[in-house]
Design a protein around this motif. Structure first.
Motif, short mmCIF file in Angstrom:
data_model
loop_
_atom_site.label_atom_id
_atom_site.label_comp_id
_atom_site.label_asym_id
_atom_site.label_seq_id
_atom_site.Cartn_x
_atom_site.Cartn_y
_atom_site.Cartn_z
N ASN A 179 -2.01 9.21 6.47
CA ASN A 179 -3.22 8.41 5.73
C ASN A 179 -2.36 7.16 5.35
O ASN A 179 -1.90 7.29 4.30
N TYR A 180 -2.56 5.90 6.24
CA TYR A 180 -1.70 4.89 5.89
C TYR A 180 -2.62 3.86 5.45
O TYR A 180 -3.34 3.17 6.16
N LYS A 181 -2.40 3.36 4.21
CA LYS A 181 -3.42 2.33 3.73
C LYS A 181 -2.64 1.22 3.30
O LYS A 181 -1.84 1.36 2.22
N THR A 182 -2.84 0.05 3.69
CA THR A 182 -2.21 -0.91 3.67
C THR A 182 -3.26 -2.31 3.12
O THR A 182 -4.46 -2.21 3.38
N SER A 183 -2.88 -3.42 2.81
CA SER A 183 -3.60 -4.61 2.54
C SER A 183 -2.74 -5.86 2.93
O SER A 183 -1.68 -5.83 3.15
N LYS A 197 -7.77 -5.54 4.50
CA LYS A 197 -7.04 -3.79 4.41
C LYS A 197 -7.28 -3.25 5.78
O LYS A 197 -8.01 -3.07 6.41
N GLY A 250 0.77 -1.34 0.00
CA GLY A 250 -0.19 0.00 -0.01
C GLY A 250 0.89 1.23 0.18
O GLY A 250 1.91 1.15 -0.36
N ASN A 308 -6.79 1.07 6.94
CA ASN A 308 -6.80 2.40 6.81
C ASN A 308 -6.49 3.11 7.94
O ASN A 308 -7.54 2.94 8.80
N SER A 364 1.49 5.28 2.18
CA SER A 364 1.36 6.02 3.21
C SER A 364 1.61 7.42 2.54
O SER A 364 2.53 7.98 1.95
N SER A 398 -5.52 6.65 9.99
CA SER A 398 -5.34 7.98 9.86
C SER A 398 -4.85 8.60 11.26
O SER A 398 -5.42 8.15 12.23
#
Length: 222
Positions: A70-74, A129, A56, A131, A58, A133
């Motif tokens: 805003n850290y979006k990972t999977s 997932k 993902g 997410n 960041s 923040s």
């Protein structure tokens, strides 16, 4: 280009003031406001050493008052509890490799001005997932866990240093969410932890297992 635009803006301000009867102090105040309100953002890949993947991105927003991530990972384990942590390097130029701070630099905490602080946490849903923040205001070290690692307090993200600091976002796996323990698992570094797996080497999939599993690195904006 940014510096040129700032210079042109200041010239325009000077011309505007010169053509009026307003005192020069107004120019100084407006110029300071322009500088203090500067903002920046960066988006970097998240790296998961356990699986050798980049799951993902960041995004870090900075201004004179603090930073927001805003850290979006999977690819996370559904039903597991996770926490996100700030690692702030206030003086990255003093790291062993300047502006590329890493684990050995924790040995010189005062020189590098490092602070580790809580950012966010939650239990991951069925899609795997995450997410996360979080906001960190300059000068706020209320979420610091430096004492947990025997590190001296660094003052959090120092005032006036929001653009110059190197910022790492680190994701920690606290294993399967345990009823009655979830709040502790998603709000503290040691929540639910009984077995400490090697950092960035294994993934915690059993109750009581914990470890840091992935991270994103945001270099200084200046």
């Amino acid at each position: 280009m940014k510096n040129a635009l700032k210079f042109c803006t200041l010239i325009l301000l000077f011309v505007a003031v010169s053509c009026s009867n307003e005192p020069i102090i107004d120019l100084q105040e407006e110029s300071l406001e322009l500088i203090n309100n500067k903002a920046s953002h960066s988006t970097v890949e998240i790296f998961n050493p356990v699986y050798g993947t980049t799951p993902g991105t960041s995004t870090l927003h900075r201004n004179a008052h603090g930073i927001t991530v805003n850290y979006k990972t999977s690819g996370l384990i559904p039903g597991n509890a996770y926490t996100l942590w700030w690692v702030i390097w206030n003086n990255p130029g003093n790291c062993e490799v300047p502006y590329a701070c890493n684990e050995p630099d924790f040995a010189n905490p005062v020189e590098v001005g490092v602070e580790v602080l809580y950012a966010a946490g939650h239990v991951v849903g069925a899609n795997g997932k995450g997410n996360f923040s979080a906001r960190l205001n300059a000068g706020d070290n209320s979420g610091s866990i430096n004492d947990l690692f025997g590190l001296p307090a660094a003052g959090g993200l120092l005032q006036g240093n929001t653009m110059e600091a190197e910022v790492h976002a680190v994701l920690r796996n606290h294993g399967p969410a345990v009823p009655g323990l979830v709040n502790e698992q998603i709000n503290s570094y040691l929540g639910g932890c009984e077995i400490f797996l090697p950092l960035f080497a294994e993934d915690a999939d059993d109750i009581g297992e914990c470890n840091d599993i992935e991270f994103a690195i945001h270099p200084p904006a200046n």
